[in-house]
Design a protein around this motif. Structure first.
Motif, PDB file in Angstrom:
ATOM      1  N   MET A  22       1.032  -1.136  -0.142  1.00 19.80           N
ATOM      2  CA  MET A  22      -0.051  -0.084   0.094  1.00 19.80           C
ATOM      3  C   MET A  22       1.392   1.369   0.018  1.00 19.80           C
ATOM      4  O   MET A  22       2.174   1.223   0.857  1.00 19.80           O
ATOM      5  N   PHE A  23       0.879   2.002  -1.342  1.00 17.95           N
ATOM      6  CA  PHE A  23       1.308   3.804  -1.120  1.00 17.95           C
ATOM      7  C   PHE A  23       0.329   4.974  -1.060  1.00 17.95           C
ATOM      8  O   PHE A  23      -0.138   4.609  -1.214  1.00 17.95           O
ATOM      9  N   MET A  24       1.267   5.198   0.194  1.00 18.13           N
ATOM     10  CA  MET A  24       0.177   7.075   0.204  1.00 18.13           C
ATOM     11  C   MET A  24       2.196   7.907   0.478  1.00 18.13           C
ATOM     12  O   MET A  24       3.165   7.564   0.661  1.00 18.13           O
ATOM     13  N   PHE A  25       1.269   8.836   0.141  1.00 17.10           N
ATOM     14  CA  PHE A  25       1.795  10.243   0.238  1.00 17.10           C
ATOM     15  C   PHE A  25       1.856  11.078   1.976  1.00 17.10           C
ATOM     16  O   PHE A  25       0.623  11.168   2.081  1.00 17.10           O
ATOM     17  N   THR A  26       2.640  10.789   2.532  1.00 15.70           N
ATOM     18  CA  THR A  26       2.449  11.599   3.989  1.00 15.70           C
ATOM     19  C   THR A  26       2.409  13.225   3.997  1.00 15.70           C
ATOM     20  O   THR A  26       2.206  13.714   4.573  1.00 15.70           O
ATOM     21  N   TRP A  27       4.232  13.781   3.226  1.00 14.33           N
ATOM     22  CA  TRP A  27       3.449  15.063   2.432  1.00 14.33           C
ATOM     23  C   TRP A  27       3.644  14.585   1.136  1.00 14.33           C
ATOM     24  O   TRP A  27       4.257  14.916   0.226  1.00 14.33           O
ATOM     25  N   PRO A  28       2.467  15.035   0.365  1.00 13.83           N
ATOM     26  CA  PRO A  28       2.155  14.875  -1.010  1.00 13.83           C
ATOM     27  C   PRO A  28       2.827  16.255  -1.280  1.00 13.83           C
ATOM     28  O   PRO A  28       2.083  17.040  -2.511  1.00 13.83           O
ATOM     29  N   ASP A  29       3.990  16.190  -1.730  1.00 11.53           N
ATOM     30  CA  ASP A  29       4.754  17.253  -2.173  1.00 11.53           C
ATOM     31  C   ASP A  29       4.100  18.584  -2.656  1.00 11.53           C
ATOM     32  O   ASP A  29       3.724  19.285  -3.188  1.00 11.53           O
ATOM     33  N   ILE A  30       4.659  19.056  -1.252  1.00 14.76           N
ATOM     34  CA  ILE A  30       4.412  20.569  -0.555  1.00 14.76           C
ATOM     35  C   ILE A  30       5.025  21.723  -1.432  1.00 14.76           C
ATOM     36  O   ILE A  30       5.875  21.518  -0.647  1.00 14.76           O
ATOM     37  N   ARG A  31       4.728  22.494  -1.763  1.00 16.63           N
ATOM     38  CA  ARG A  31       5.747  23.891  -2.055  1.00 16.63           C
ATOM     39  C   ARG A  31       5.590  24.679  -1.516  1.00 16.63           C
ATOM     40  O   ARG A  31       4.181  25.304  -1.390  1.00 16.63           O
ATOM     41  N   THR A  32       5.921  25.042  -0.935  1.00 14.35           N
ATOM     42  CA  THR A  32       6.233  26.499  -0.011  1.00 14.35           C
ATOM     43  C   THR A  32       6.675  27.660  -0.907  1.00 14.35           C
ATOM     44  O   THR A  32       8.064  27.211  -0.848  1.00 14.35           O
ATOM     45  N   LEU A  33       6.564  28.365  -0.765  1.00 13.30           N
ATOM     46  CA  LEU A  33       7.428  30.029  -1.543  1.00 13.30           C
ATOM     47  C   LEU A  33       7.158  31.049  -0.455  1.00 13.30           C
ATOM     48  O   LEU A  33       5.667  31.616   0.310  1.00 13.30           O
ATOM     49  N   TYR A  34       8.062  31.841  -0.291  1.00 15.93           N
ATOM     50  CA  TYR A  34       8.040  32.661   1.174  1.00 15.93           C
ATOM     51  C   TYR A  34       8.659  34.347   0.297  1.00 15.93           C
ATOM     52  O   TYR A  34       9.685  33.702  -0.313  1.00 15.93           O
ATOM     53  N   LEU A  35       8.091  34.706   0.418  1.00 20.36           N
ATOM     54  CA  LEU A  35       8.674  36.525   0.385  1.00 20.36           C
ATOM     55  C   LEU A  35       8.325  37.041   1.159  1.00 20.36           C
ATOM     56  O   LEU A  35       7.482  37.209   1.803  1.00 20.36           O
ATOM     57  N   GLY A  36       9.541  37.882   1.659  1.00 23.04           N
ATOM     58  CA  GLY A  36       9.168  39.047   2.835  1.00 23.04           C
ATOM     59  C   GLY A  36      10.037  40.539   3.092  1.00 23.04           C
ATOM     60  O   GLY A  36      11.553  39.979   2.234  1.00 23.04           O
ATOM     61  N   LEU A  37      10.102  40.920   4.163  1.00 25.60           N
ATOM     62  CA  LEU A  37      10.595  42.246   3.720  1.00 25.60           C
ATOM     63  C   LEU A  37       9.855  42.368   5.304  1.00 25.60           C
ATOM     64  O   LEU A  37       9.531  42.417   5.490  1.00 25.60           O
ATOM     65  N   ASN A  38      11.963  43.073   6.001  1.00 23.47           N
ATOM     66  CA  ASN A  38      11.498  43.479   7.299  1.00 23.47           C
ATOM     67  C   ASN A  38      12.851  44.700   6.835  1.00 23.47           C
ATOM     68  O   ASN A  38      13.705  45.145   6.817  1.00 23.47           O
ATOM     69  N   THR A  39      12.601  45.672   9.042  1.00 25.21           N
ATOM     70  CA  THR A  39      13.128  46.171   9.194  1.00 25.21           C
ATOM     71  C   THR A  39      14.080  46.508  10.138  1.00 25.21           C
ATOM     72  O   THR A  39      12.555  46.244  10.883  1.00 25.21           O
ATOM     73  N   LYS A  40      14.387  46.636  10.793  1.00 28.62           N
ATOM     74  CA  LYS A  40      14.546  46.743  12.181  1.00 28.62           C
ATOM     75  C   LYS A  40      15.047  48.792  12.976  1.00 28.62           C
ATOM     76  O   LYS A  40      16.269  48.867  11.553  1.00 28.62           O
ATOM     77  N   ASP A  41      15.195  48.541  14.089  1.00 25.23           N
ATOM     78  CA  ASP A  41      16.561  49.872  13.997  1.00 25.23           C
ATOM     79  C   ASP A  41      16.399  49.664  15.555  1.00 25.23           C
ATOM     80  O   ASP A  41      15.751  49.305  16.543  1.00 25.23           O
ATOM     81  N   HIS A  42      17.708  50.149  15.782  1.00 27.31           N
ATOM     82  CA  HIS A  42      18.133  49.971  16.389  1.00 27.31           C
ATOM     83  C   HIS A  42      18.907  51.459  17.361  1.00 27.31           C
ATOM     84  O   HIS A  42      19.944  52.112  16.557  1.00 27.31           O
ATOM     85  N   TRP A  43      18.047  52.191  18.102  1.00 30.18           N
ATOM     86  CA  TRP A  43      18.230  53.470  18.515  1.00 30.18           C
ATOM     87  C   TRP A  43      18.580  53.712  19.628  1.00 30.18           C
ATOM     88  O   TRP A  43      18.253  53.625  20.731  1.00 30.18           O
ATOM     89  N   MET A  44      20.126  54.641  19.795  1.00 34.13           N
ATOM     90  CA  MET A  44      20.676  54.714  20.810  1.00 34.13           C
ATOM     91  C   MET A  44      20.933  56.147  21.470  1.00 34.13           C
ATOM     92  O   MET A  44      20.900  57.001  20.887  1.00 34.13           O
ATOM     93  N   ILE A  45      19.491  56.427  22.029  1.00 34.79           N
ATOM     94  CA  ILE A  45      19.357  57.837  22.182  1.00 34.79           C
ATOM     95  C   ILE A  45      20.363  58.506  23.001  1.00 34.79           C
ATOM     96  O   ILE A  45      20.393  59.811  22.621  1.00 34.79           O
ATOM     97  N   ASN A  46      20.319  57.549  24.672  1.00 32.50           N
ATOM     98  CA  ASN A  46      21.563  58.441  24.504  1.00 32.50           C
ATOM     99  C   ASN A  46      22.546  57.073  25.135  1.00 32.50           C
ATOM    100  O   ASN A  46      22.675  56.003  25.322  1.00 32.50           O
ATOM    101  N   ALA A  47      23.683  57.433  25.998  1.00 30.89           N
ATOM    102  CA  ALA A  47      24.107  56.109  26.662  1.00 30.89           C
ATOM    103  C   ALA A  47      23.897  55.209  27.563  1.00 30.89           C
ATOM    104  O   ALA A  47      23.386  54.344  27.371  1.00 30.89           O
ATOM    105  N   HIS A  48      21.834  56.205  27.738  1.00 32.45           N
ATOM    106  CA  HIS A  48      21.577  54.996  29.395  1.00 32.45           C
ATOM    107  C   HIS A  48      20.270  54.804  28.175  1.00 32.45           C
ATOM    108  O   HIS A  48      20.009  53.517  29.075  1.00 32.45           O
ATOM    109  N   HIS A  49      20.060  55.078  27.060  1.00 28.68           N
ATOM    110  CA  HIS A  49      18.527  54.832  26.664  1.00 28.68           C
ATOM    111  C   HIS A  49      18.787  54.021  25.500  1.00 28.68           C
ATOM    112  O   HIS A  49      19.164  55.246  24.546  1.00 28.68           O
ATOM    113  N   HIS A  50      18.077  52.881  25.383  1.00 35.75           N
ATOM    114  CA  HIS A  50      18.474  52.580  23.898  1.00 35.75           C
ATOM    115  C   HIS A  50      16.555  52.260  23.325  1.00 35.75           C
ATOM    116  O   HIS A  50      16.064  51.529  24.313  1.00 35.75           O
TER     117      HIS A  50
END
Ligand SMILES: [Cu+2]
Length: 671
Positions: free
Chosen positions: A347-375
């Motif tokens: 007996m044959f079966m697909f347990t993961w039936p040839d799944i294609r996943t496409l992902y496209l993403g954008l990301n942005t980060k900021d590290h803001w050193m307000i002063n020596a004590h606050h980030h």
């Protein structure tokens, strides 16, 4: 809840006790990075108890990380009490998806400590960049290189352990000049069946692994480099004593090409672009097991093509990162059952039936050193994901359960996060919050009769699942001076549309011996909280005490416990150095795991504690260094099992180890 309250009281008491003997501030402890919650160097001969530990053993010592064990190999990492589906594990930002429907091959099983410089762990949304996740991300950072005229360098490593007759051997060679570098390393590990405490042999726990890695880089222009990298990992004859099957082959081919440009303009600090490809092959094997009711062939394949590009831009007190990320994955797994009667057709079966996943993403980060004590730091990401069932027969079998199932499913995934750090006179306070979403994994969306040996149910995926969403919050407090460090931190996740399997009594299981069938569904919500307390005390320069206490809590919308949530656990060590020798006494253990999930086949785990001892010697000469370590783990040969041991498989008993490292390196360190 009473133990939770008691734990908080203990945390407060210990924190206060430590202030009483806290002294002048100093920077002898390295500062916490705003994005990376914990980064740990991997192959550091000087500071590791067992320098040739497996990557899994290294990760086990990290805060907020847990490992699910199904045997002595390929442990599955959990972060903040969340496993593979809810966290993103990457190698230098590259996505790799395991090829096993039973999670026998987490990403971490395909690399070696010798391939890596450090492991960066970020909780919740704070590190989420190239792939959406709920619990956080673990990035395995590869060795880096500098273009200096350091010439040839290298190392030879050897390790042996009494338990399981484990042998590890490796070698590394590097060459660098101001235009070119190359590094090759090789690692071999072999283990027989291990023995749990009280001299109990654990059958089907052997493994053999070969790992080879090659990196080469060239300076194509002033401050521009091109780096090519390849990892080939080949593991054979791997036993999984907690599962009904073993693995005859787990193979990975991981490759990338990266372009880096530095100091492009006064504002643009660096721009990295990488293309990558990886392919995994996984073959399960039940031929060595006695009394197999029905023999099965279950091969799995996973292929991923990806692209990453990040620019680091400095504008006044801001450090921005702008990134794009994309990948295309193909996951295919099948099962053939061979009835004992040769006249019956397989007996044959697909347990993961040839799944294609496409992902496209954008990301942005900021590290803001307000002063020596606050980030302040904040980030945003948005992505598009498409899943497609590429196999016609696979689609037809999904249609049995979901008549309206469409071959493609599109989703948008968003996330954002903000965090604040205040630092002054050795004190550091951080807090933050985030919102994140994830798509169901291939198994959750499209798995077909995947047997889970933990709760003994066959699982069926659900292509109609909505995105899982999470709101998280974290707080942290650190105090450090030249003798003391106190670090208390905690986080909380409120997860909406929590994906989990629900029993469907109308369906009958495929696997012989299975109790029934569960289909993936979504709970309105679930919640997970984690708390850690880390204390270090160095009364004199060559004596150090360190303690780590952790506790996690997780329930569903009906206040029932979630499975695989860490009970109160601790780790405590004392290190002493004299001349070229160092000594360590370490203990680790956990309280009874009473908050277990009966619904998911969990039973209670008893409290335990084990004791480890080690001693090291180092010989440091200008041209070469020699490191020797000997030790014994679980001295009392305690028979024990933890909350994360699949089906309560017992852990290793007493183990003597020795490791030797010969390094000829003219210091070519980079950041
Ligand atoms: Cu498998």
């Amino acid at each position: 809840m009473w133990i939770f309250r008691r734990y908080i009281l203990l945390v407060l008491w210990l924190a206060i006790a430590d202030f009483l003997f806290a002294q002048e501030p100093d920077t002898s402890f390295t500062s916490l990075n705003e994005i990376v919650v914990s980064a740990k160097p991997v192959l550091d001969y000087k500071s590791q108890t067992k320098p040739l530990s497996s990557l899994d053993e290294y990760m086990e010592k990290m805060t907020n990380v847990g490992l699910i064990k199904r045997g002595n190999y390929a442990w599955e990492p959990m972060l903040n009490s969340m496993a593979s589906e809810r966290i993103a594990v990457t190698i230098d930002g590259m996505h790799i998806f395991g090829a096993c429907t039973d999670k026998m091959d987490p990403v971490t099983s395909y690399v070696e400590v010798s391939n890596l410089k450090e492991i960066n762990v970020s909780s919740g949304q704070s590190g989420a960049s190239s792939r959406p996740s709920i619990g956080g991300s673990v990035d395995l950072v590869r060795n880096c290189h500098e273009y200096t005229s350091s010439g040839w360098s290298g190392a030879v490593n050897f390790g042996a352990e009494s338990n399981a007759s484990l042998v590890s051997a490796g070698a590394k060679v590097k060459y660098a000049n101001h235009l070119f570098f190359t590094e090759a390393n090789f690692m071999f590990r072999n283990a027989d069946n291990y023995k749990a405490g009280k001299n109990t042999l654990v059958n089907f726990s052997q493994f053999t692994k070969h790992n080879a890695s090659l990196t080469a880089g060239v300076k194509v222009a002033e401050s521009q480099t091109l780096t090519a990298s390849l990892i080939v990992d080949n593991a054979t004859n791997i036993g999984y004593p907690a599962l009904p099957m073993d693995v005859s082959l787990a193979r990975a081919f991981i490759t990338s090409l990266e372009h880096t440009a530095k100091a492009i303009s006064p504002a643009i600090e660096a721009w990295n672009t990488k293309v990558y490809f990886n392919t995994l092959k996984h073959i399960m094997d039940d031929t060595k097991r006695p009394n197999v009711a029905i023999h099965m062939d279950m091969p799995g394949n996973s292929e991923t093509y990806g692209l990453l590009s990040n620019a680091i831009v400095n504008v006044k007190k801001h450090k921005f990162i702008f990134g794009i990320s994309g990948y295309y994955n193909r996951s295919l797994a099948e099962m053939t059952m061979y009835p004992k009667n040769p006249l019956e057709k397989p007996m044959f079966m697909f347990t993961w039936p040839d799944i294609r996943t496409l992902y496209l993403g954008l990301n942005t980060k900021d590290h803001w050193m307000i002063n020596a004590h606050h980030h302040l730091n904040y980030s945003l990401h948005a992505g598009f994901q498409q899943n497609k069932i590429a196999d016609e027969k696979g689609l037809q079998s999904m249609e049995i359960f979901y008549p309206k199932a469409s071959p493609t499913k599109n989703r948008f995934l968003y996330g954002l996060q903000a965090g604040y750090t205040f630092e002054k006179n050795g004190f550091e306070v951080t807090f933050g919050s985030g919102y994140g979403e994830r798509a169901p994994s291939v198994s959750e969306g499209y798995g077909f009769y995947l047997f889970n040996s933990f709760d003994k149910y066959d699982y069926i995926g659900n292509p109609d699942l909505k995105n899982e969403k999470s709101v998280d919050a974290n707080v942290g407090f650190v105090y450090r001076n030249n003798k003391v460090k106190v670090n208390v931190n905690g986080n909380y996740f409120h997860i909406f549309n929590y994906i989990i399997g629900a029993i469907n009594p109308a369906l009958s299981p495929m696997t012989i011996g299975a109790t029934g069938v569960r289909q993936y569904t979504q709970l309105p919500f679930a919640q997970i909280a984690n708390a850690n307390l880390e204390l270090s005390y160095k009364p004199i320069w060559n004596l150090a005490f360190k303690g780590l206490f952790s506790y996690s809590y997780g329930t569903d919308n009906k206040q029932a416990y979630l499975p695989l949530i860490r009970p109160f656990s601790f780790r405590f060590n004392v290190n002493y150095t004299i001349k070229s020798f160092d000594f360590e006494v370490a203990t680790e253990g956990a309280a009874k795991h009473y908050a277990y999930s009966e619904n998911y086949g969990e039973t209670a785990t008893s409290a335990y504690a084990i004791l480890n001892l080690s001693a090291g010697y180092k010989l440091l000469l200008p041209q070469y260094q020699l490191y020797v370590k000997v030790g014994v783990e679980n001295i009392a040969d305690t028979y024990y099992t933890t909350y994360a041991d699949w089906n309560h498989i017992p852990r290793r008993g007493r183990n003597f180890f020795v490791s030797l490292s010969f390094v000829f390196d003219k210091t070519n360190r980079c950041h």
